[in-house]
Design an enzyme around this catalytic site. Sequence first.
Site, PDB file in Angstrom:
ATOM      1  CE1 TYR A 180      54.366 -38.612  15.580  1.00  0.00           C
ATOM      2  CE2 TYR A 180      53.932 -36.695  14.198  1.00  0.00           C
ATOM      3  CZ  TYR A 180      54.381 -37.999  14.340  1.00  0.00           C
ATOM      4  OH  TYR A 180      54.827 -38.674  13.235  1.00  0.00           O
ATOM      5  CE  LYS A 240      50.113 -42.680  13.339  1.00  0.00           C
ATOM      6  NZ  LYS A 240      51.009 -41.833  12.560  1.00  0.00           N
ATOM      7  NE  ARG A 285      49.505 -27.057  -7.231  1.00  0.00           N
ATOM      8  CZ  ARG A 285      49.068 -25.794  -7.258  1.00  0.00           C
ATOM      9  NH1 ARG A 285      48.393 -25.301  -6.235  1.00  0.00           N
ATOM     10  NH2 ARG A 285      49.287 -25.043  -8.321  1.00  0.00           N
ATOM     11  CG  ASP A 297      47.514 -35.030  16.429  1.00  0.00           C
ATOM     12  OD1 ASP A 297      46.659 -35.855  16.046  1.00  0.00           O
ATOM     13  OD2 ASP A 297      48.728 -35.178  16.236  1.00  0.00           O
TER      14      ASP A 297
END
Length: 394
Positions: free
Chosen positions: A113, A210, A60, A185
């Site tokens: 967003y 994206k 992890r 962002d």
Amino acid sequence: MQKKKNCTKNYHTDTRLITTGRPTEDHACFVNPPVIHASTVLFESTDHLYSGKAKYSYGRRGTPTTNALCDALTDLEGAAGTVLTPSGLAACSLALLSACKSGDHVLITDSVYEPTRNFAAQVLTPMGVDVEYYDPRIGGEINELLRPNTSAIFTESPGSQTFEMQDIPAIVEAAHARDILVLLDNTWATPLFFDSMGHGIDITIQAGTKYIVGHSDVMLGTISANERAWSRLYEVHGAMGYHVGPDDVYLALRGLRTMSVRLKQHQASAMALAKWLQARPEVDRVLYPALESDPGHAIWKRDFTGACGLLGFVLRDCSQKQAFAFIDALELFGLGYSWGGFESLVTYVDPRGYRTATTWDEPGRLLRLHIGLEDADDLKADLEKGFAALVTPR
């Protein structure tokens, strides 16, 4: 999830995308790093385990696969370090959590967003953070909203649905004068088209889903931070237990290598479509900062080096029923969320329902397009079908 190394800053961006994040010590002579599926790491001795000298401790917290992507992004962003999250929303959420605590005041752009706004309402506010939204075009006047307990300003430029450009240098100057973190962002521009760290941003976020991945088949978020914000970000990331699977990381690494050539094509086709839409009598205006007619063009031209494939346009004298008929007539433009993949997409957008610091007063209907990698003339022909469908009764 390591600090910066394998820096390629002396090369041009296209070269850096190919060479960065490829440390040879972890994968011998292979071009791509191995896809390592791992949870447990075995240690040679108690000294090796407990001395803190081991390079890897647990799956992890990093493997050669995840570190390759983190190192590449840290290099490209000019950051102190990068962490990965399972989605772009998780990246926005984690970045905000690392930048505030109960009793703090946080400013968020009103064009943010929408799922980030939902996180603020569902998590930040109940945990005692005072969240306030501001006009994205406020610039240096944001100084008037700053309080003694303001810990962070969350920016997004341009806005993901309405495309307002923010004066990031002015906001950074006001914030840093009071020791306030500025988050961005940067999914629309990526570090290829906007150097967020170079413009003073402390924490920069991308929905890697994206343009990094670029093929609509992986959910991924990335957060890069400067020296000031890195330690806290890394601590919170570890405490939250975030991890991205190695197969998804591999696909993101593969996408990263071609991101520049894809973005150039997205930009060329988007500009062609934007200019074509602007000339249509059915269109009131096109929302694309790279257009000279866009209200944010001056800021875009000053601070950015390119534009991606995401844009919006307002249909003139149009009902919702007609806008839906426009969408349903399209064949090449898929109807669906997300963007940044190779395919073109369309969605209907209505910002009236969630704005709080500003209002959306456009009388027409707003559609958002992602211009993919199809031929631009074919996309124009497809949009012609949509315009023909506008004869549907109101």
